[in-house]
Design an enzyme around this catalytic site. Structure first.
Site, PDB file in Angstrom:
ATOM      1  N   THR A 125       0.761  -1.243  -0.012  1.00  0.00           N
ATOM      2  CA  THR A 125      -0.101   0.051   0.060  1.00  0.00           C
ATOM      3  C   THR A 125       0.903   1.248   0.045  1.00  0.00           C
ATOM      4  O   THR A 125       2.091   1.403   0.535  1.00  0.00           O
ATOM      5  CB  THR A 125      -0.900   0.058   1.380  1.00  0.00           C
ATOM      6  N   ASP A 126       0.323   2.501  -0.617  1.00  0.00           N
ATOM      7  CA  ASP A 126       0.987   3.597  -0.505  1.00  0.00           C
ATOM      8  C   ASP A 126       0.998   4.142   0.882  1.00  0.00           C
ATOM      9  O   ASP A 126       1.676   5.106   1.298  1.00  0.00           O
ATOM     10  CB  ASP A 126       0.450   4.552  -1.251  1.00  0.00           C
ATOM     11  N   GLU A 127       0.466   3.570   1.827  1.00  0.00           N
ATOM     12  CA  GLU A 127       0.204   4.022   3.191  1.00  0.00           C
ATOM     13  C   GLU A 127       1.742   3.889   4.087  1.00  0.00           C
ATOM     14  O   GLU A 127       1.805   4.622   4.875  1.00  0.00           O
ATOM     15  CB  GLU A 127      -0.848   3.517   4.123  1.00  0.00           C
ATOM     16  N   TYR A 153      -2.144  -0.372  11.109  1.00  0.00           N
ATOM     17  CA  TYR A 153      -2.092  -1.253   9.607  1.00  0.00           C
ATOM     18  C   TYR A 153      -0.928  -0.730   8.755  1.00  0.00           C
ATOM     19  O   TYR A 153      -0.266  -1.634   8.341  1.00  0.00           O
ATOM     20  CB  TYR A 153      -3.404  -0.541   9.078  1.00  0.00           C
ATOM     21  N   LYS A 157       2.068  -3.040   7.061  1.00  0.00           N
ATOM     22  CA  LYS A 157       2.086  -3.232   5.839  1.00  0.00           C
ATOM     23  C   LYS A 157       3.819  -2.991   5.649  1.00  0.00           C
ATOM     24  O   LYS A 157       4.379  -3.715   4.764  1.00  0.00           O
ATOM     25  CB  LYS A 157       1.430  -2.652   4.982  1.00  0.00           C
TER      26      LYS A 157
HETATM   27  P1  NAD Z   1      -9.939  -6.947   2.443  1.00  0.00           P
HETATM   28  O1  NAD Z   1     -10.089  -6.634   3.911  1.00  0.00           O
HETATM   29  O2  NAD Z   1     -11.237  -6.769   1.676  1.00  0.00           O
HETATM   30  O3  NAD Z   1      -9.811  -8.232   2.069  1.00  0.00           O
HETATM   31  C1  NAD Z   1      -8.729  -9.194   3.022  1.00  0.00           C
HETATM   32  C2  NAD Z   1      -9.000 -10.680   2.616  1.00  0.00           C
HETATM   33  O4  NAD Z   1      -7.874 -11.431   3.243  1.00  0.00           O
HETATM   34  C3  NAD Z   1     -10.258 -11.082   3.104  1.00  0.00           C
HETATM   35  O5  NAD Z   1     -10.809 -12.118   2.302  1.00  0.00           O
HETATM   36  C4  NAD Z   1      -9.714 -12.029   4.415  1.00  0.00           C
HETATM   37  O6  NAD Z   1     -10.809 -13.008   4.951  1.00  0.00           O
HETATM   38  C5  NAD Z   1      -8.459 -12.236   4.049  1.00  0.00           C
HETATM   39  N1  NAD Z   1      -7.687 -12.674   5.375  1.00  0.00           N
HETATM   40  C6  NAD Z   1      -7.555 -11.908   6.489  1.00  0.00           C
HETATM   41  N2  NAD Z   1      -6.667 -12.433   7.088  1.00  0.00           N
HETATM   42  C7  NAD Z   1      -6.182 -13.493   6.586  1.00  0.00           C
HETATM   43  C8  NAD Z   1      -5.324 -14.821   7.268  1.00  0.00           C
HETATM   44  N3  NAD Z   1      -4.780 -14.751   8.063  1.00  0.00           N
HETATM   45  N4  NAD Z   1      -5.124 -15.878   6.097  1.00  0.00           N
HETATM   46  C9  NAD Z   1      -5.851 -15.870   5.043  1.00  0.00           C
HETATM   47  N5  NAD Z   1      -6.871 -14.928   4.600  1.00  0.00           N
HETATM   48  C10 NAD Z   1      -6.855 -13.843   5.297  1.00  0.00           C
HETATM   49  O7  NAD Z   1      -9.029  -6.206   1.826  1.00  0.00           O
HETATM   50  P2  NAD Z   1      -8.485  -5.462   0.327  1.00  0.00           P
HETATM   51  O8  NAD Z   1      -9.109  -4.114   0.476  1.00  0.00           O
HETATM   52  O9  NAD Z   1      -9.056  -6.511  -0.653  1.00  0.00           O
HETATM   53  O10 NAD Z   1      -7.098  -5.424   0.276  1.00  0.00           O
HETATM   54  C11 NAD Z   1      -6.248  -6.664  -0.040  1.00  0.00           C
HETATM   55  C12 NAD Z   1      -4.840  -6.284   0.156  1.00  0.00           C
HETATM   56  O11 NAD Z   1      -4.487  -5.120  -1.001  1.00  0.00           O
HETATM   57  C13 NAD Z   1      -4.241  -5.853   1.400  1.00  0.00           C
HETATM   58  O12 NAD Z   1      -2.882  -6.555   1.547  1.00  0.00           O
HETATM   59  C14 NAD Z   1      -4.273  -4.577   1.394  1.00  0.00           C
HETATM   60  O13 NAD Z   1      -3.090  -4.126   2.272  1.00  0.00           O
HETATM   61  C15 NAD Z   1      -3.788  -4.082   0.187  1.00  0.00           C
HETATM   62  N6  NAD Z   1      -4.375  -2.564  -0.480  1.00  0.00           N
HETATM   63  C16 NAD Z   1      -5.440  -2.447  -0.245  1.00  0.00           C
HETATM   64  C17 NAD Z   1      -5.589  -0.929  -0.774  1.00  0.00           C
HETATM   65  C18 NAD Z   1      -7.330  -0.665  -0.650  1.00  0.00           C
HETATM   66  O14 NAD Z   1      -7.757   0.656  -0.896  1.00  0.00           O
HETATM   67  N7  NAD Z   1      -8.252  -1.435  -0.114  1.00  0.00           N
HETATM   68  C19 NAD Z   1      -5.199  -0.083  -1.479  1.00  0.00           C
HETATM   69  C20 NAD Z   1      -3.653  -0.871  -1.592  1.00  0.00           C
HETATM   70  C21 NAD Z   1      -3.313  -1.918  -1.198  1.00  0.00           C
HETATM   71  P1  TYD Z   2     -10.651   4.252   4.341  1.00  0.00           P
HETATM   72  O1  TYD Z   2     -11.690   3.916   3.224  1.00  0.00           O
HETATM   73  O2  TYD Z   2     -10.672   3.951   5.710  1.00  0.00           O
HETATM   74  O3  TYD Z   2      -9.349   4.241   3.646  1.00  0.00           O
HETATM   75  P2  TYD Z   2      -7.778   4.607   4.183  1.00  0.00           P
HETATM   76  O4  TYD Z   2      -7.822   5.110   5.645  1.00  0.00           O
HETATM   77  O5  TYD Z   2      -6.807   3.511   4.276  1.00  0.00           O
HETATM   78  O6  TYD Z   2      -7.338   5.838   3.452  1.00  0.00           O
HETATM   79  O7  TYD Z   2     -10.655   5.967   4.551  1.00  0.00           O
HETATM   80  C1  TYD Z   2     -10.740   6.801   3.362  1.00  0.00           C
HETATM   81  C2  TYD Z   2     -10.728   8.367   4.029  1.00  0.00           C
HETATM   82  O8  TYD Z   2     -11.815   8.513   4.452  1.00  0.00           O
HETATM   83  C3  TYD Z   2      -9.792   8.566   5.184  1.00  0.00           C
HETATM   84  O9  TYD Z   2      -9.233   9.843   5.080  1.00  0.00           O
HETATM   85  C4  TYD Z   2     -10.674   8.410   6.185  1.00  0.00           C
HETATM   86  C5  TYD Z   2     -11.956   8.846   5.808  1.00  0.00           C
HETATM   87  N1  TYD Z   2     -13.051   8.336   6.430  1.00  0.00           N
HETATM   88  C6  TYD Z   2     -14.226   9.081   7.012  1.00  0.00           C
HETATM   89  O10 TYD Z   2     -14.096  10.600   6.575  1.00  0.00           O
HETATM   90  N2  TYD Z   2     -15.252   8.657   7.496  1.00  0.00           N
HETATM   91  C7  TYD Z   2     -15.668   7.146   7.354  1.00  0.00           C
HETATM   92  O11 TYD Z   2     -16.846   6.520   7.823  1.00  0.00           O
HETATM   93  C8  TYD Z   2     -14.435   6.264   6.945  1.00  0.00           C
HETATM   94  C9  TYD Z   2     -14.776   4.806   7.059  1.00  0.00           C
HETATM   95  C10 TYD Z   2     -13.350   7.053   6.264  1.00  0.00           C
END
Ligand code: NAD
Ligand code: TYD
Length: 339
Positions: A125-127, A153, A157
């Site tokens: 992640t970019d975070e 988090y 990562k």
């Molecule tokens: P999500 O929370 O929707 O899904 C996570 C999945 O991982 C779920 O299906 C969960 O059951 C599974 N999981 C959790 N713990 C586990 C374990 N111990 N063993 C096996 N499976 C397990 O997450 P997402 O938003 O789809 O993110 C997926 C990946 O992408 C993550 O690694 C996250 O850090 C990365 N990512 C997400 C975003 C975003 O905007 N959502 C952006 C950049 C990177």
């Molecule tokens: P989120 O979707 O949790 O992603 P991330 O924190 O990984 O960027 O949140 C996106 C942005 O939205 C973040 O600045 C927090 C804000 N946010 C709210 O203002 N209200 C909410 O209820 C949630 C879930 C997030």
């Protein structure tokens, strides 16, 4: 080619499974997922009968189960999506983030070392770059920026990314890492900003915006992320990090107003609530490297992507209503009442 997709019952992992089965119909895809609160078998329903797909329920941190699966399947490529992914939950309970995101990654890489793979790809992640100030729109995250982290988090990562690079240098494991900006699209769990706001708006509920709503995120449609990972695992250079993002920065307030406008609900639903602890101000990716080296560019503009996403949530109400009617209600109460 046989690919292990961990976390494939979650948001991006499931979209990646669909993408890969479509883009490479000759590949075998195995999904390993522990089915935590964020994993959903209903999401994978459409591919469960596909002979090129296998689902295995299991924990990436369970060494015995992971090694057994690697022994059985002999994977060519591993793409690790499995993670605890929600910043707010990591503030409430960091421990599980360290276990899954760091130790889980270690176990997978140990299995890769033991059984051999062509590539271990870590979905990052970019975070891990921390945040950028709001008053410096000229600054962007590049791959050579130092790793730093604001939340448990992002720290978990970041630790995983460091471990991945260490396994490359120490054991010669053929790794790549991608660091993507915020994704949106179908099947995103309704605890995240965009689906939460869509669900609340449709139900005429308050839209809880943290702090002033000025925080900026760089939004990418999930399919563009999947295509970037497909490119990296096939054409990316071993040992390299690739940032993924489409220069689509929006403040949270802007995003929420767009959603309200699209679903025809009043801005009076917006409610400013207490800020997130340690809340990162701005994320913004510089995607020059992946563009120059692999020719990747995003193809879905935000105006189209958000429309498609809202339409998907409208057409698939039962998918998210099932989620928000269950234990999620307690989570919502805990997070948002008295905030
Ligand atoms: P999500 O929370 O929707 O899904 C996570 C999945 O991982 C779920 O299906 C969960 O059951 C599974 N999981 C959790 N713990 C586990 C374990 N111990 N063993 C096996 N499976 C397990 O997450 P997402 O938003 O789809 O993110 C997926 C990946 O992408 C993550 O690694 C996250 O850090 C990365 N990512 C997400 C975003 C975003 O905007 N959502 C952006 C950049 C990177
Ligand atoms: P989120 O979707 O949790 O992603 P991330 O924190 O990984 O960027 O949140 C996106 C942005 O939205 C973040 O600045 C927090 C804000 N946010 C709210 O203002 N209200 C909410 O209820 C949630 C879930 C997030």
């Amino acid at each position: 080619m046989k690919i292990l997709v961990t976390g494939g019952a979650g948001f991006i992992g499931a979209n990646f499974v669909f993408y890969m089965l479509d883009a490479h119909p000759d590949y075998d895809i195995v999904c390993l997922d522990a089915l935590t609160y964020a994993g959903n078998m209903e999401t994978l329903e459409p591919v469960m009968d596909n002979p090129k797909f296998r689902f295995v329920k299991g924990d990436v941190a369970d060494r015995e189960a992971v090694f057994k699966l690697f022994e059985e399947e002999k994977f060519d490529i591993v793409v690790n999506f499995a993670a605890e992914s929600h910043v707010d939950r990591s503030i409430e309970d960091p421990g599980i983030f360290l276990r899954t995101n760091i130790l889980g990654t270690q176990v997978l890489m140990d299995a890769c070392n033991e059984y051999g793979v062509e590539r271990f790809h870590q979905v990052g992640t970019d975070e891990v770059y921390g945040d950028l100030p709001l008053d410096r729109p000229d600054l962007f995250f590049t791959e050579d920026m130092p790793i730093t982290a604001s939340s448990p988090y992002s720290a978990s990562k970041a630790a995983a990314d460091l471990l991945v690079m260490a396994y490359h240098r120490t054991f010669g494991l053929p790794v790549t890492i991608s660091r993507c900006s915020n994704n949106y699209g179908p099947y995103q769990f309704p605890e995240k900003l965009i689906p939460l706001m869509i669900a609340n708006a449709l139900a005429d509920k308050e839209l809880p915006v943290y702090g002033t709503g000025e925080n900026v995120r760089d939004w990418l449609y999930v399919e563009d992320h999947c295509r970037a990972i497909d490119l990296i695992i096939h054409k990316g250079k071993v040992g390299e990090v690739y940032n993924i993002g489409g220069h689509n920065e929006k403040s949270n307030l802007e995003v929420v107003k767009i959603i309200l406008q699209q679903v025809g609900k009043p801005e009076s639903l917006i409610t400013f609530v207490g800020d997130r602890k340690g809340h990162d101000l701005r994320y913004a990716i510089d995607p020059t490297k992946i563009h120059n080296e692999l020719g990747w560019l995003p193809t879905t503009m935000f105006a189209d992507g958000i429309r498609q996403t809202i339409d998907w949530y409208l057409e698939n109400e039962s998918w998210w209503k099932n989620i928000i009617s269950g234990e999620y209600q307690q989570y919502y109460e805990k997070m948002y009442s008295n905030r």
